[in-house]
Design an enzyme around this catalytic site. Structure first.
Site, short mmCIF file in Angstrom:
data_model
loop_
_atom_site.label_atom_id
_atom_site.label_comp_id
_atom_site.label_asym_id
_atom_site.label_seq_id
_atom_site.Cartn_x
_atom_site.Cartn_y
_atom_site.Cartn_z
N TRP A 126 0.83 -1.20 0.00
CA TRP A 126 0.00 0.00 0.00
C TRP A 126 0.87 1.26 0.00
O TRP A 126 0.51 2.28 -0.56
CB TRP A 126 -0.91 0.00 1.23
CG TRP A 126 -1.81 1.19 1.31
CD1 TRP A 126 -3.03 1.35 0.73
CD2 TRP A 126 -1.55 2.43 2.01
NE1 TRP A 126 -3.54 2.59 1.01
CE2 TRP A 126 -2.66 3.28 1.80
CE3 TRP A 126 -0.48 2.89 2.79
CZ2 TRP A 126 -2.74 4.55 2.33
CZ3 TRP A 126 -0.56 4.18 3.32
CH2 TRP A 126 -1.69 4.99 3.10
N HIS A 127 2.05 1.17 0.64
CA HIS A 127 2.91 2.34 0.75
C HIS A 127 3.61 2.70 -0.54
O HIS A 127 4.15 3.79 -0.68
CB HIS A 127 3.94 2.14 1.87
CG HIS A 127 3.34 2.21 3.22
ND1 HIS A 127 2.69 1.13 3.79
CD2 HIS A 127 3.25 3.22 4.12
CE1 HIS A 127 2.24 1.48 4.99
NE2 HIS A 127 2.56 2.74 5.21
N GLY A 128 3.62 1.77 -1.49
CA GLY A 128 4.26 2.10 -2.75
C GLY A 128 4.39 0.85 -3.61
O GLY A 128 4.47 -0.26 -3.08
#
Lengths: 475, 479
Positions: A316-318
């Protein structure tokens, strides 16, 4: 638009406050906020504002269907369809390049790699609308009949681009009606000022100081230089992210919305488990409520569930493997802590717990920061190369003494101590947990001095950022 | 005001819920009002005083212009970016705010060992502060782009009242520079003598090795740059010549350039390489211009630098010269004085040596032996030109960053006898923008240069209006 900009503080915010409070009816106030939020979004993302509207429309209809057809296959289909559409959006814009790149590498294909600029905030608002439809399906939320009000929830600018991930149920009442309260507004203003200063005075300064270490060739870093660089990054990301959440919460209060807290001094934790109860809480609870528990939680296939949840939390963060590794790393630590606690009831002494968590977090940030995993690993090996390379260097000593007070202050500010001190001084920006209302401590005469001081400080630093002299003349 | 609205709102049942316990609940009011007043005052002042806070000459740049809204600029996101840049530059009380911000940042720590301090370059934001942490990674700016716009990444070391730029080195960058010089020299008549002088910067001669080691080693860096040059290109060892006088006032303390004296020792090194007898320093007319606070003060805003200005010592040639130059974007030569004490303010007195980084300038000396020199230089060359002029009838000076034309054709047309590249270590050691500009103006950028025999009639090109040979616009040969 970003909160930490002169344009936002001195043009957008006063204009929206004025229009909002000059409006005579609740419908007008909602309209002003929605229009302002769409303008706010389109300021930075003029084309993809259309995605935001699309996502809102999708879940407006799906939420109603999930509610009205509850108990039938139609409600399930509505949830499935919402998931497909929202995750499809996220997949197309955030992960398509990553997926095709990996497929090409793995299968020797040469599929064209799509290159989208990630639409601002898409990871946040798609999760919010998903949570809404699922809550409608579960009966946790009452579906919103008015599209306007629903759009207000989705687009609400304080939380639009960087969280927290606000659930509809938490602000459903505020969307319908809001109470004006000077105390709430005052504590919101204080909270905004505090978050602004965290971002501008601490996160930006720590980030600038970290660059020479993080961007250096890790092979040439002294051991302490590697630790120093990642410590500054840890401060940068914490004050950046929690500062943004503070500003969001403060802005929300100024307009009569109450958002839940998103950070609770994560660096004072004594275990990975505790850290994730204190770091980006709205994300952790999203994955818990909408993925981990539906998968069976710790009762069924616990190991599998942990792997899935943490891999996705990382992703989700990248869209890059290092984030997956980072997520799995935290998942492994948490699983390990669970296993240990099952075997023994003994608890490690507090200092040991703190030391363990800080080292664990810093190692994690190395994985997080370096998109290139190989580079991340060589940075890690620099951190643990005791004895085989110099401990320090003149450049490190010069840099560290030059930022001595900044680092000490940032460390102190990562603990709950300043908040307690502020409360003593009567400048609290916290809501009182017992009454859900801002603390009386925020009413001291020092409070306005404190807020104005922080905003002016941030203004000076923001103006300083625009100071950009050229060595090599430009004509 | 808002309470009244709130009460009225409640009275009309328009959605404010809950009792309006105004008397009991006004204690947060001063705090809320103070905040509102601050925003309102900021908004009002910025609208009324917009434009009063424009960046000073210190920043060497013009204020960002106020953008005109259009559908296209809005959709591209260009309008909002331009608007924010304009607003930041036009913000009221910008100068005192910048000073206050700088004072706050000086509280970050001790000033290092002794009075040493490391200052990060304010090279513009590369991160997107609007992105949630971790979601977007800061884009790395293209190094070529960086040097082009002057936003060179860099750190500065302040020792006492003296600041120095910390430089970086990449073998790949000096190779690009050497290739560009080689490519140019190969296009010249073999009889033309080509020399190259890479000028070290002040930190190369710092006594304290700990501090010197913060910057790339310039002696070995210059050797590495020279190693890539063709045998035909004569290397000038300015580093040794300057280093043997390192106790003297060779570099400004508040500016990133060398002094006239530093340039003089480089001139002697050039004479040695060219088998010429240098003019003695005593033969030049000396004039001192005190009160110079240069670019490194602008970069560091260190009060010790401001309190201890430099003195610019001019060395005027003991012979008559005429001096003509083209302005940026200019099409007509203007006349001036080569060395001119009246040129430049306190913050850019270095201009007194030669003036701006003119795209093209010509120094002519009455009499002389008819020999002509063509110099390719960055601003370090400016202080050197008055010394070189002693040995030539004409010195043509090209700044490749700004020159729009074909330098091969130019050398042929003007029948230059010698070529000298004077480049500071800073512009060749890490970034390739300067070398790229050499390649651009010398036609070594990959495409064949325009034929000198049949030059295209480049309307609007720099020399067309002079009646001299027209030079093609830079785009055409490289296209």
């Amino acid at each position: 638009m970003v909160f930490s900009s002169l344009t936002f503080i001195y043009l957008f915010l006063p204009a929206v406050l004025a229009l909002h409070y000059a409006s005579r009816s609740h419908a007008w106030r909602n309209g002003v906020l929605t229009a302002a939020s769409l303008f706010f979004y389109a300021w930075g993302e003029p084309v993809w504002v259309i995605l935001l509207l699309f996502s809102a429309a999708v879940d407006y209809f799906h939420g109603r269907l999930a509610e009205s057809a509850r108990g039938t296959w139609k409600a399930k289909a509505a949830v499935a369809s919402s998931l497909v559409l929202n995750l499809g959006l996220l997949g197309a814009f955030k992960y398509s390049g990553f997926v095709t790149g990996n497929l090409n590498a793995l299968l020797g294909l040469s599929l064209p790699v799509p290159e989208f600029n990630l639409p601002i905030g898409i990871s946040f608002y798609t999760f919010q609308t998903i949570s809404y439809t699922i809550d409608c399906y579960r009966g946790h939320a009452k579906a919103q009949k008015s599209f306007g009000k629903f759009l207000l929830y989705v687009s609400l600018f304080p939380q639009l681009v960087a969280g927290p991930i606000v659930r509809y149920v938490d602000i459903a009442r505020d969307v319908e009606s809001r109470r004006f309260d000077w105390d709430v507004f005052a504590s919101g203003a204080g909270r905004f000022a505090l978050g602004l200063a965290k971002k501008v005075a601490l996160a930006n300064a720590a980030g600038a100081a970290a660059v020479p270490f993080l961007d250096a060739d890790p092979a040439g870093l002294p051991v302490l230089g590697a630790w120093y660089g990642i410590m500054l990054f840890a401060f940068q990301i914490y004050f950046d992210f929690s500062g943004y959440s503070d500003m969001a919460i403060g802005l929300g209060r100024m307009f009569g919305f109450s958002f839940k807290e998103n950070f609770a001094h994560p660096y004072v934790s004594r275990s990975a488990t505790e850290f994730w109860r204190r770091w980006h809480m709205s994300l952790g609870s999203f994955f818990r409520d909408y993925l981990y528990i539906p998968l069976g939680g710790n009762r069924r296939r616990a190991i599998f569930n942990i792997i899935v949840v943490w891999a996705l939390t990382g992703l989700w963060h990248g869209a890059s493997w290092n984030f997956v590794v980072w997520g799995l790393y935290w998942g492994a630590l948490i699983a390990m802590e669970k296993a240990v606690s099952r075997v023994t009831r003994l608890k490690a002494p507090a200092p040991l717990g703190h030391a363990y968590l800080l080292v664990a977090a810093l190692v994690g940030w190395v994985l997080f920061h370096h998109v290139d995993l190989g580079r991340g690993l060589s940075y890690l090996s620099a951190m643990f190369a005791f004895g085989t390379r110099p401990l320090s260097s003149p450049a490190l000593e010069l840099a560290a003494t030059g930022k001595l007070f900044l680092v000490a202050f940032a460390a102190l500010a990562s603990t709950p101590l300043p908040a307690r001190l502020l409360e003593r001084l009567g400048v609290s920006t916290e809501a009182s947990p017992s009454r859900g209302r801002p603390d009386k401590a925020g009413r001291s005469v020092l409070a306005p001095v404190f807020d104005i001081g922080l905003v002016l400080l941030s203004t000076a630093l923001l103006a300083g950022q625009s100071y950009n002299p050229f060595l090599y003349f430009r004509f | 005001m808002a309470t009244r609205k709130a009460r009225r709102g409640k009275a009309r049942g328009t959605g404010w819920r809950g009792p309006a316990r105004a008397e009991e609940k006004t204690s947060g009011k001063p705090r809320a009002l103070a905040f509102i007043l601050l925003l309102a005052a900021g908004a009002a002042l910025s609208l009324v005083l917009a434009g009063r806070g424009a960046p000073g000459e210190r920043e060497n740049r013009a204020a960002a212009p106020r953008p005109e809204p259009s559908v296209a600029s809005w959709l591209s996101g260009g309008f909002s970016a331009a608007f924010e840049a304009w607003y930041a530059d036009a913000f009221p009380f910008r100068a005192p705010l910048v000073a206050a911000g700088n004072a706050i940042e000086r509280l970050h720590g001790l000033a290092g060992f002794g009075s040493a301090e490391l200052v990060r370059s304010r090279g513009g934001e590369t991160e997107d502060p609007g992105a949630p942490a971790g979601e977007t990674l800061p884009p790395t700016e293209d190094p070529v782009e960086l040097i082009e716009t002057g936003k060179a990444f860099g750190d500065f070391l302040v020792l006492g009242d003296r600041a120095m730029e910390l430089l970086r080195f990449r073998q790949g960058a000096v190779d690009v520079w050497a290739d560009a010089v080689n490519a140019y020299s190969r296009r010249l008549d073999p009889a033309v003598k080509v020399r190259a002088l890479v000028a070290p910067s002040s930190i190369a001669f710092l006594d304290d090795e700990r501090y010197r080691s913060l910057s790339a080693d310039q002696a070995s860096g210059i050797r590495a740059a020279y190693a890539g040059l063709d045998p035909r290109v004569v290397r000038v060892d300015a580093h040794s010549a300057i280093g043997s006088h390192s106790r003297e006032y060779l570099y400004f303390r508040t500016d990133h350039h060398w002094t006239g004296l530093g340039a003089f020792y480089a001139y002697r090194a050039w004479c040695a390489a060219a088998n010429l007898t240098p003019l003695p320093l005593a033969s030049f007319v000396v004039r001192d211009l005190p009160g110079f606070v240069g670019t490194l003060y602008g970069k560091t805003l260190n009060p010790r630098l401001k309190a201890n200005p430099d003195t610019v010592r001019l060395y005027e040639p003991p012979f008559e010269t005429s001096f003509e130059y083209l302005r940026h974007g200019g099409t007509r030569f203007e006349s001036g004085r080569l060395v001119d004490a009246a040129r430049g303010d306190d913050w850019n007195k270095y201009l007194a040596y030669f003036g701006d980084d003119w795209p093209l300038a010509v120094v002519r000396r009455e009499g002389g032996d008819g020999r002509k020199l063509l110099v390719f230089k960055d601003s370090y060359g400016n202080a050197l030109i008055p010394f070189l002029a002693a040995h030539f009838t004409e010195v043509h000076v090209i700044d490749p960053r700004h020159f729009q034309g074909d330098a091969v054709a130019y050398a042929r047309t003007h029948e230059v006898d010698e070529v000298l590249f004077v480049n500071s270590f800073a512009v060749v050691s890490y970034y390739t923008g300067f070398a790229g500009n050499i390649a651009r103006v010398t036609g070594a950028g990959g495409a064949a240069p325009a034929s000198a025999a049949a030059p295209p009639a480049g309307a609007g090109s720099t020399l067309a209006s002079e009646g001299e040979e027209a030079t093609p616009s830079p785009a055409s040969p490289d296209a």
